[in-house]
Write an enzyme that holds these catalytic residues in place. Structure first.
Site, PDB file in Angstrom:
ATOM      1  N   THR A 171       0.835  -1.197   0.000  1.00 41.08           N
ATOM      2  CA  THR A 171       0.000   0.000   0.000  1.00 41.08           C
ATOM      3  C   THR A 171       0.881   1.263   0.000  1.00 41.08           C
ATOM      4  OG1 THR A 171      -0.119  -0.437   2.359  1.00 41.08           O
ATOM      5  CG2 THR A 171      -2.112  -0.850   1.091  1.00 41.08           C
ATOM      6  N   PHE A 299      -8.317   5.407   3.827  1.00 42.53           N
ATOM      7  CA  PHE A 299      -7.955   4.333   4.749  1.00 42.53           C
ATOM      8  C   PHE A 299      -9.189   3.548   5.190  1.00 42.53           C
ATOM      9  CE2 PHE A 299      -4.466   7.442   5.201  1.00 42.53           C
ATOM     10  CZ  PHE A 299      -3.379   6.605   4.930  1.00 42.53           C
ATOM     11  N   CYS A 306      -8.227   1.144   8.477  1.00 42.14           N
ATOM     12  CA  CYS A 306      -6.795   0.853   8.558  1.00 42.14           C
ATOM     13  C   CYS A 306      -6.241   1.205   9.943  1.00 42.14           C
ATOM     14  CB  CYS A 306      -6.082   1.697   7.507  1.00 42.14           C
ATOM     15  SG  CYS A 306      -4.314   1.445   7.487  1.00 42.14           S
TER      16      CYS A 306
HETATM   17  C1  HEM Z   1      -0.610   4.438   2.557  1.00 44.56           C
HETATM   18  C2  HEM Z   1      -0.626   3.204   3.032  1.00 44.56           C
HETATM   19  C3  HEM Z   1      -1.879   2.478   3.426  1.00 44.56           C
HETATM   20  C4  HEM Z   1      -3.119   2.540   2.871  1.00 44.56           C
HETATM   21  C5  HEM Z   1      -3.568   3.384   1.685  1.00 44.56           C
HETATM   22  C6  HEM Z   1      -3.969   1.623   3.615  1.00 44.56           C
HETATM   23  C7  HEM Z   1      -5.308   1.431   3.364  1.00 44.56           C
HETATM   24  C8  HEM Z   1      -6.112   0.560   4.060  1.00 44.56           C
HETATM   25  C9  HEM Z   1      -7.524   0.398   3.828  1.00 44.56           C
HETATM   26  C10 HEM Z   1      -8.344   1.143   2.784  1.00 44.56           C
HETATM   27  C11 HEM Z   1      -7.973  -0.516   4.718  1.00 44.56           C
HETATM   28  C12 HEM Z   1      -9.431  -0.993   4.880  1.00 44.56           C
HETATM   29  C13 HEM Z   1      -9.685  -2.253   4.125  1.00 44.56           C
HETATM   30  C14 HEM Z   1     -11.138  -2.615   4.116  1.00 44.56           C
HETATM   31  O1  HEM Z   1     -11.984  -1.867   4.590  1.00 44.56           O
HETATM   32  O2  HEM Z   1     -11.450  -3.685   3.576  1.00 44.56           O
HETATM   33  C15 HEM Z   1      -6.839  -0.968   5.495  1.00 44.56           C
HETATM   34  C16 HEM Z   1      -6.896  -1.933   6.484  1.00 44.56           C
HETATM   35  C17 HEM Z   1      -5.798  -2.312   7.224  1.00 44.56           C
HETATM   36  N1  HEM Z   1      -4.548  -1.734   7.207  1.00 44.56           N
HETATM   37 FE1  HEM Z   1      -3.898  -0.292   5.987  1.00 44.56          FE
HETATM   38  N2  HEM Z   1      -3.226   1.028   4.602  1.00 44.56           N
HETATM   39  C18 HEM Z   1      -1.947   1.527   4.524  1.00 44.56           C
HETATM   40  C19 HEM Z   1      -0.888   1.221   5.349  1.00 44.56           C
HETATM   41  C20 HEM Z   1      -0.950   0.348   6.402  1.00 44.56           C
HETATM   42  C21 HEM Z   1       0.137   0.090   7.322  1.00 44.56           C
HETATM   43  C22 HEM Z   1       1.513   0.764   7.265  1.00 44.56           C
HETATM   44  C23 HEM Z   1      -0.291  -0.872   8.185  1.00 44.56           C
HETATM   45  C24 HEM Z   1       0.415  -1.521   9.354  1.00 44.56           C
HETATM   46  C25 HEM Z   1       1.353  -0.953  10.056  1.00 44.56           C
HETATM   47  C26 HEM Z   1      -1.653  -1.199   7.811  1.00 44.56           C
HETATM   48  C27 HEM Z   1      -2.437  -2.131   8.447  1.00 44.56           C
HETATM   49  C28 HEM Z   1      -3.755  -2.397   8.130  1.00 44.56           C
HETATM   50  C29 HEM Z   1      -4.540  -3.463   8.762  1.00 44.56           C
HETATM   51  C30 HEM Z   1      -4.046  -4.439   9.839  1.00 44.56           C
HETATM   52  C31 HEM Z   1      -5.815  -3.401   8.197  1.00 44.56           C
HETATM   53  C32 HEM Z   1      -7.001  -4.303   8.517  1.00 44.56           C
HETATM   54  C33 HEM Z   1      -7.816  -3.688   9.632  1.00 44.56           C
HETATM   55  C34 HEM Z   1      -8.995  -4.597   9.978  1.00 44.56           C
HETATM   56  O3  HEM Z   1      -9.532  -5.265   9.107  1.00 44.56           O
HETATM   57  O4  HEM Z   1      -9.374  -4.585  11.139  1.00 44.56           O
HETATM   58  N3  HEM Z   1      -2.022  -0.430   6.741  1.00 44.56           N
HETATM   59  N4  HEM Z   1      -5.715  -0.276   5.098  1.00 44.56           N
END
Ligand code: HEM
Length: 398
Positions: A171, A299, A306
């Protein structure tokens, strides 16, 4: 304390990338930025999640290759209509699946070692666990989880660590890739960004105060995430029969939410397809799903939002500011046109090939404190001092 440690980590990894680009600039070689960003964010997330230094920016090794095999497989599985990897016999004889199994075995072995080492550290330390707990030598999430009492042998712990590795790697890499693509198309934005980086960043690594001052850089990342959301589509599976507005949704049906379309919808955005960081006021709040009434979901939102949103924002802001302070970036002459393909995130089809040149430092302009002096004949002269120099300009000479 944790944010300071993470900003140090982002700065160190970005500095390693700068050194690599510096060499490419000296050698006059073009660089493929998408794969370099992927390595940058792998190095960052490896340290942040398990205190493991992949050092993939410096060399290729078996573990980096294994991580990429696993990531590609995770992406394929999340988009494939038929779960071929579950078909008996096939899953054991398919060369692709065998490679994936070997990669997973290698990663699991390393994970076991990391968990064991970390557990020893936790057992030996005197620190009491509390909400703000952090081990300065190892601020990783693994260390935090073990100190909080997570079971070392649990599958949940391994799954959570792998989820963070996958979610936090491609991402952020994709955000940087498309930000630099956009910057190559909008040189006026690049100039403003460089002016901010010059004004805010010193010669050392960025500090937390610097990051707070990088307001325009943050807006550039906000706007890049609007045009290239990662992932571009969110997916939900209905647990029971339901209604979504006027639409009936059957139990087990999948719903695809196109963030790409939402973020480019002319009903919600003026000049929806234009990259315009100025649409977000510098003194306004950081845009998110709630203050933008759910027309902007970089996010996600709600309970599955996220968990790494601030981490990712700071990571991409630090990397962008450090890179543009040191280099100019242009699309490499003769490079194939940049086209998109999507998996879990938006990739380029043939890479982001750029020519990187060292920036020429702007001249140091002395702080001129003018003192007007009149002589008896009515002509005036002014003396200016700056950086120890004395300059004299006289109107009678002009
Ligand atoms: C610019 C970078 C990032 C973007 C654009 C991004 C975007 C997203 C989005 C849109 C979701 C929601 C997914 C959904 O609703 O189905 C998500 C979930 C998540 N992201 Fe990120 N993310 C980024 C970076 C990160 C980083 C650096 C981490 C960890 C350190 C991370 C950990 C997670 C986790 C664990 C989830 C799942 C949360 C859950 O389902 O409870 N993400 N992310």
């Amino acid at each position: 304390q944790y944010v300071t440690a993470m900003i140090g980590l982002f700065g160190n990894a970005s500095d390693r990338l700068c050194q690599k680009l510096d060499k490419a600039a000296s050698d006059g070689e073009d660089v493929e930025m998408e794969s370099l960003f992927s390595r940058l964010t792998l190095d960052v997330i490896g340290k942040a999640v398990f205190n493991y230094d992949f050092d993939s920016l410096s060399y290729d090794n078996g573990i980096v290759e294994a991580v990429y095999v696993t990531l590609r497989e995770a992406e394929m599985r999340s988009t494939s209509p038929i779960p071929t990897w579950e078909i008996p016999i096939w899953k054991d004889i398919s060369p692709r699946q065998r490679k994936v199994n070997e990669a997973l075995a290698l990663i699991n072995n390393i994970l076991d070692e990391l968990i064991a080492t970390c557990k020893r550290m936790v057992d030996e330390e005197d620190l009491q666990f509390h909400e703000e707990y952090m081990n300065e030598k190892d601020p990783s999430i693994l260390h935090f989880l073990l100190a909080s009492g997570d079971d070392v042998s649990s599958k949940q712990l391994r799954d959570d660590l792998m989820t963070m590795l996958i979610a936090g790697h491609e991402t952020s890499a994709a955000v940087l890739t498309w930000t630099f693509y956009l910057l190559s198309k909008y040189p006026n934005v690049m100039s403003k960004l460089q002016a901010e980086a010059d004004a805010v960043l010193g010669d050392g690594l960025p500090t937390i105060d610097d990051v707070k001052k990088l307001k325009y850089t943050t807006r550039v990342i906000n706007e890049s995430l609007r045009l290239y959301p990662q992932p571009p589509v969110l997916i939900r599976r209905s647990l029971e029969d339901d209604m979504l507005g006027e639409y009936p949704i059957g139990k087990g049906e999948d719903i695809f939410i196109s963030i790409w379309n939402l973020h480019r919808c002319p009903k919600h955005w003026d000049d929806a397809d234009v990259f315009n960081p100025e649409r977000w006021p510098l003194d306004g709040p950081n845009p998110n799903e709630t203050n933008q009434k759910f027309s902007y979901l970089p996010f996600g939102g709600g309970p599955r939002k996220c968990v790494g949103d601030m981490f990712a924002t700071f990571e991409t802001v630090v990397a962008t500011a450090m890179l543009v302070k040191r280099f100019d970036f242009q699309m490499a002459p003769g490079a194939p046109p940049v086209e998109m393909t999507t998996g879990a995130t938006i990739h380029t089809t043939k890479g982001l090939n750029m020519t990187v040149t060292r920036r020429i430092k702007p001249p140091v302009i002395p702080n001129l404190e003018m003192k007007i002096v009149s002589d008896s004949e009515g002509s005036t002269s002014s003396t200016a001092s700056g950086e120890g120099q004395q300059v004299e300009v006289s109107t009678s000479q002009v």
